[in-house]
Scaffold this motif. Structure first.
Motif, PDB file in Angstrom:
ATOM      1  N   GLY A 176       0.823  -1.022   0.038  1.00 41.71           N
ATOM      2  CA  GLY A 176      -0.034  -0.214   0.221  1.00 41.71           C
ATOM      3  C   GLY A 176       0.873   1.309   0.090  1.00 41.71           C
ATOM      4  N   GLY A 177       0.272   2.388  -0.295  1.00 42.54           N
ATOM      5  CA  GLY A 177       0.734   3.517  -0.270  1.00 42.54           C
ATOM      6  C   GLY A 177       0.139   4.766   0.486  1.00 42.54           C
ATOM      7  N   SER A 178       0.274   6.018   0.325  1.00 46.95           N
ATOM      8  CA  SER A 178      -0.281   7.103   0.772  1.00 46.95           C
ATOM      9  C   SER A 178      -0.358   8.202  -0.250  1.00 46.95           C
ATOM     10  N   ARG A 179      -1.059   9.387   0.134  1.00 48.98           N
ATOM     11  CA  ARG A 179      -1.272  10.510  -0.992  1.00 48.98           C
ATOM     12  C   ARG A 179       0.014  11.219  -0.589  1.00 48.98           C
ATOM     13  N   SER A 180       0.987  11.072   0.189  1.00 51.37           N
ATOM     14  CA  SER A 180       2.014  11.836   0.114  1.00 51.37           C
ATOM     15  C   SER A 180       2.911  12.117  -1.156  1.00 51.37           C
ATOM     16  N   TYR A 181       2.360  11.367  -2.006  1.00 54.71           N
ATOM     17  CA  TYR A 181       3.148  11.800  -3.343  1.00 54.71           C
ATOM     18  C   TYR A 181       3.184  13.108  -3.701  1.00 54.71           C
ATOM     19  N   PHE A 182       2.215  13.833  -3.131  1.00 54.81           N
ATOM     20  CA  PHE A 182       2.323  15.561  -3.719  1.00 54.81           C
ATOM     21  C   PHE A 182       3.686  16.065  -3.219  1.00 54.81           C
ATOM     22  N   ARG A 183       4.048  15.535  -1.878  1.00 56.40           N
ATOM     23  CA  ARG A 183       5.285  15.997  -1.328  1.00 56.40           C
ATOM     24  C   ARG A 183       6.242  15.640  -2.137  1.00 56.40           C
ATOM     25  N   ASP A 184       6.524  14.344  -2.737  1.00 56.43           N
ATOM     26  CA  ASP A 184       7.346  13.758  -3.527  1.00 56.43           C
ATOM     27  C   ASP A 184       7.575  14.544  -4.754  1.00 56.43           C
ATOM     28  N   PHE A 185       6.487  14.812  -5.511  1.00 56.61           N
ATOM     29  CA  PHE A 185       6.561  15.410  -6.895  1.00 56.61           C
ATOM     30  C   PHE A 185       7.186  16.992  -6.528  1.00 56.61           C
ATOM     31  N   ALA A 186       6.601  17.656  -5.320  1.00 59.65           N
ATOM     32  CA  ALA A 186       7.302  18.908  -5.202  1.00 59.65           C
ATOM     33  C   ALA A 186       8.564  18.896  -4.709  1.00 59.65           C
ATOM     34  N   ALA A 187       8.985  17.978  -4.097  1.00 59.96           N
ATOM     35  CA  ALA A 187      10.672  18.029  -3.669  1.00 59.96           C
ATOM     36  C   ALA A 187      11.284  17.757  -4.725  1.00 59.96           C
ATOM     37  N   ARG A 188      10.841  16.971  -5.790  1.00 59.15           N
ATOM     38  CA  ARG A 188      11.915  16.752  -7.104  1.00 59.15           C
ATOM     39  C   ARG A 188      11.333  17.678  -8.104  1.00 59.15           C
ATOM     40  N   ARG A 189      10.625  18.741  -7.922  1.00 64.44           N
ATOM     41  CA  ARG A 189      10.157  19.889  -8.908  1.00 64.44           C
ATOM     42  C   ARG A 189       9.750  19.334 -10.048  1.00 64.44           C
ATOM     43  N   ASP A 190       8.724  18.143  -9.863  1.00 61.72           N
ATOM     44  CA  ASP A 190       8.182  17.794 -11.063  1.00 61.72           C
ATOM     45  C   ASP A 190       6.782  18.330 -11.231  1.00 61.72           C
ATOM     46  N   GLY A 191       6.530  19.162 -11.924  1.00 61.95           N
ATOM     47  CA  GLY A 191       5.285  20.052 -11.979  1.00 61.95           C
ATOM     48  C   GLY A 191       4.280  19.142 -12.682  1.00 61.95           C
ATOM     49  N   ALA A 192       4.794  18.297 -13.660  1.00 59.75           N
ATOM     50  CA  ALA A 192       3.872  17.611 -14.556  1.00 59.75           C
ATOM     51  C   ALA A 192       3.293  16.636 -13.779  1.00 59.75           C
ATOM     52  N   GLY A 193       4.144  15.655 -12.939  1.00 55.67           N
ATOM     53  CA  GLY A 193       3.637  14.689 -12.215  1.00 55.67           C
ATOM     54  C   GLY A 193       2.709  15.392 -11.142  1.00 55.67           C
ATOM     55  N   PHE A 194       3.091  16.385 -10.593  1.00 57.17           N
ATOM     56  CA  PHE A 194       2.200  16.935  -9.456  1.00 57.17           C
ATOM     57  C   PHE A 194       0.641  17.107  -9.872  1.00 57.17           C
ATOM     58  N   MET A 195       0.720  17.920 -11.297  1.00 52.85           N
ATOM     59  CA  MET A 195      -0.384  18.253 -11.892  1.00 52.85           C
ATOM     60  C   MET A 195      -1.414  16.995 -12.402  1.00 52.85           C
ATOM     61  N   ARG A 196      -0.760  16.183 -12.720  1.00 55.63           N
ATOM     62  CA  ARG A 196      -1.144  14.903 -12.995  1.00 55.63           C
ATOM     63  C   ARG A 196      -2.107  14.281 -11.779  1.00 55.63           C
ATOM     64  N   ALA A 197      -1.160  13.841 -10.847  1.00 55.09           N
ATOM     65  CA  ALA A 197      -1.700  13.495  -9.639  1.00 55.09           C
ATOM     66  C   ALA A 197      -2.922  14.324  -9.159  1.00 55.09           C
ATOM     67  N   LEU A 198      -3.025  15.602  -9.208  1.00 51.82           N
ATOM     68  CA  LEU A 198      -3.868  16.522  -8.799  1.00 51.82           C
ATOM     69  C   LEU A 198      -5.374  16.442  -9.605  1.00 51.82           C
ATOM     70  N   ARG A 199      -5.145  16.341 -10.895  1.00 55.90           N
ATOM     71  CA  ARG A 199      -6.425  15.931 -11.864  1.00 55.90           C
ATOM     72  C   ARG A 199      -6.859  14.651 -11.496  1.00 55.90           C
ATOM     73  N   GLU A 200      -6.264  13.795 -11.203  1.00 55.26           N
ATOM     74  CA  GLU A 200      -6.496  12.333 -10.904  1.00 55.26           C
ATOM     75  C   GLU A 200      -7.406  12.266  -9.601  1.00 55.26           C
ATOM     76  N   ASP A 201      -6.856  12.867  -8.478  1.00 54.64           N
ATOM     77  CA  ASP A 201      -7.192  12.704  -7.181  1.00 54.64           C
ATOM     78  C   ASP A 201      -8.696  13.585  -7.225  1.00 54.64           C
ATOM     79  N   VAL A 202      -8.765  14.974  -7.963  1.00 52.64           N
ATOM     80  CA  VAL A 202      -9.700  15.679  -7.849  1.00 52.64           C
ATOM     81  C   VAL A 202     -10.971  15.070  -8.658  1.00 52.64           C
ATOM     82  N   ALA A 203     -10.686  14.061  -9.569  1.00 53.57           N
ATOM     83  CA  ALA A 203     -11.557  13.275 -10.170  1.00 53.57           C
ATOM     84  C   ALA A 203     -12.349  12.167  -9.270  1.00 53.57           C
ATOM     85  N   VAL A 204     -11.347  11.777  -8.278  1.00 50.37           N
ATOM     86  CA  VAL A 204     -11.928  10.858  -7.487  1.00 50.37           C
ATOM     87  C   VAL A 204     -12.612  11.228  -6.202  1.00 50.37           C
ATOM     88  N   HIS A 205     -11.697  12.113  -5.558  1.00 50.48           N
ATOM     89  CA  HIS A 205     -11.908  12.770  -4.432  1.00 50.48           C
ATOM     90  C   HIS A 205     -12.928  14.257  -4.224  1.00 50.48           C
TER      91      HIS A 205
END
Length: 586
Positions: free
Chosen positions: A342-371
């Motif tokens: 299992g995992g957690s939704r702490s992946y936003f922190r990981d994307f930010a720390a790696r300065r991965d804006g594209a990954g951050f926005m992809r996760a944001l869109r997916e989570d908004v669609a679900v949550h």
């Protein structure tokens, strides 16, 4: 038994592999200068054997005990770093007049020690140490109080004062003058595994899991597999079936076993287990859940000189006995899957720390669609800010947050004041020991949460009493390191936990299990009420040194006739276990 001078070794071994039967234990080297008592199995026996042979070692048999003994001859204390598996061992080194012992990376096999004057006693079983003493140690009230509060902050303590467990991933050495312990392994902190596609993650995941299962399957008799119908244990069963079909299983055959709870309750998983059995065309034996009476728990505690098992451990007693009567020597379990699949939704922190804006926005869109936006934006904002903050600032914020937590009660009011203070001190010390980095802290909790370390090591006693060795493929060092090296986003995505695991097992398991989003629950109300009745009866007398009597009886007495709040299950078990233990310890 081997005794020479001031050092002695004895062993009572459950032989689970063909190789282990080639060496009687304790096993000594040719000149008698070294001998070993070994419990468990090596997962890397193939690699270790090749390494030792390349260095000129003479291997007299194929047992794991021989491999570890030769590893000690070759590398000394550093031998433990070359051993991987589920093990505990003690080596008597008469050349240096010392004892050397070690436990595996997660302490899946126990090793206890007690210093009695000028004697050091080591054993994989507490009852062995207690039996060897002239008088029992005093009960460890601080440990029992922590357990009664429904928590555990130190996995090295036991219910007996000064009788301790060697920490996981540690070795010890004693030559009579010095007693030394050292950590030999740390979980790697890097996250180097990053693939471009889900398919690549799934393929690697499947290979790592199936190989971990293969290494855990080495047995001289047919394997027994716990098949709850959940995603984790079912994956183990499917992996074993695949390995058997490919001729790669290291056991002659295998069988599945599932517990049958009361139909209509969260403990009833039979339809899922049957779906798995039908999918791979293998029968799964159905065994009713064992609900022992109160006296059974008391007798287990007396026999083991330890706390009795919790009800969700005792419930498997008949399943284990059934597997043993059918000829199994090894029981493979899916425990550990929740931590490392299992995992957690702490992946936003990981994307930010790696300065991965594209990954951050992809996760944001997916989570908004679900949550939805309301449940996603605050989390994404916190994760984004946390990932960008320097570590010194994060440390300061954490200190401020912890300052408020230290004033909050962590122990129930019915404990004696000095014990409440002791539990609060243990809790504060444990929190301070956790890393400041939130990702490392989360990983530490998965890897070395004290309650998990303690419960996994103690849960081996019951299967062993039924002639079985319990094995944990999801907790193998290989699989844990792989999981820890993958990003959270590979394990949790689009609101789906165990995301990559589900992809990897597609086709190996039926869709009803792959898509399952529920878990069984084994909070048995009748058992909780039985424990409350014991606690307020016989237990109230033996717990008098630990509790404020009137408050205590009021807390538990009112639950004898009513439905018990599930959130109190572990306080009820801890208090009941302490009472069972103290009844014979005194």
């Amino acid at each position: 038994m081997l005794v020479k001078g001031s050092l002695g070794l004895a062993a009572c071994v459950l032989h689970t592999t063909t190789e282990s039967r080639e060496a009687a234990q304790p096993l000594a080297n040719e000149n008698g200068g070294l001998a070993i008592a070994f419990d468990g199995f090596l997962a890397n026996w193939e690699e270790l054997r090749s390494d030792l042979l390349s260095r000129g070692a003479i291997l007299r048999n194929r047992s794991d005990a021989e491999l570890v003994l030769r590893a000690y001859e070759t590398w000394g204390e550093a031998c433990v770093g070359h051993c991987d598996g589920e093990f505990a061992f003690v080596i008597a080194d008469w050349r240096r007049q010392r004892l050397f012992g070690a436990r595996d990376h997660l302490g899946l096999k126990p090793l206890f020690h007690y210093r009695d004057g000028d004697r050091l006693l080591l054993a994989s079983d507490i009852a062995a140490i207690i039996t060897a003493l002239d008088r029992k140690p005093e009960p460890n009230f601080g440990f029992l109080a922590s357990l009664m509060a429904g928590e555990l902050y130190n996995a090295e303590q036991t219910a007996w004062q000064d009788l301790e467990s060697l920490a996981h991933a540690h070795w010890l050495s004693c030559d009579g003058a010095r007693f030394v312990t050292r950590r030999y392994y740390e979980l790697p902190t890097e996250v180097p595994i990053r693939y471009r596609t889900d398919a690549e993650y799934a393929e690697r995941h499947r290979w790592e899991l199936f190989d971990a299962v293969r290494r855990s399957s080495r047995s001289c008799a047919p394997l027994a597999i716990e098949v709850s119908g959940g995603l984790d244990s079912s994956a183990i069963f499917a992996a074993v079936d695949h390995l058997h079909r490919q001729g790669e299983l290291l056991a002659p055959d295998f069988s599945g076993y599932t517990l049958v709870g009361e139909e209509g309750t969260p403990s009833y998983e039979v339809p899922y287990a049957r779906a798995v059995a039908d999918h791979i065309a293998r029968r799964v034996e159905e065994v009713p859940i064992f609900h022992p009476p109160c006296d059974w728990y008391v007798e287990q505690s007396r026999t083991d000189q330890e706390l009795p098992p919790p009800s969700n451990g005792a419930m498997s007693f008949e399943l284990e006995r059934c597997a043993s009567e059918n000829g199994a020597r090894v029981l493979v379990t899916g425990l550990g899957g929740d931590e490392w699949l299992g995992g957690s939704r702490s992946y936003f922190r990981d994307f930010a720390a790696r300065r991965d804006g594209a990954g951050f926005m992809r996760a944001l869109r997916e989570d908004v669609a679900v949550h939805g936006w309301q449940n996603t934006l605050p989390l994404a904002a916190r994760g984004g800010v946390s990932g960008l903050l320097p570590s010194t600032l994060r440390r300061g914020i954490r200190a401020l947050l912890n300052r408020d937590k230290t004033s909050a009660p962590v122990a129930p009011a019915w404990l004696k004041p000095h014990l409440r203070d002791q539990v609060a001190e243990l809790a504060a010390h444990y929190r301070e020991s956790l890393p400041d980095n939130p990702d490392l802290r989360e990983r530490r909790l998965r890897f070395a949460y004290p309650w998990s370390l303690y419960s996994r090591a103690t849960m081996l006693r019951q299967p062993a009493s039924n002639g079985l060795e319990l094995r944990f493929p999801f907790l193998s060092r290989q699989f844990v390191e792989f999981s820890a090296a993958t990003p959270e986003y590979a394990r949790m995505r689009r609101g789906i936990n165990k995301y990559t695991h589900r992809l990897a097992m597609r086709g190996f398991l039926p869709d009803i299990v792959i898509e399952r989003d529920t878990k069984a629950a084994f909070d048995f109300d009748d058992t909780n009420r039985m424990m409350c009745s014991y606690i307020t009866g016989v237990g109230a007398q033996v717990l008098d040194d630990l509790v404020n009597h009137d408050c205590f009886v009021r807390q538990f007495g009112e639950r004898v006739e009513t439905t018990v709040d599930a959130s109190l299950t572990w306080q009820i078990y801890g208090t009941y276990a302490a009472a069972c233990f103290l009844e014979h310890a005194h």
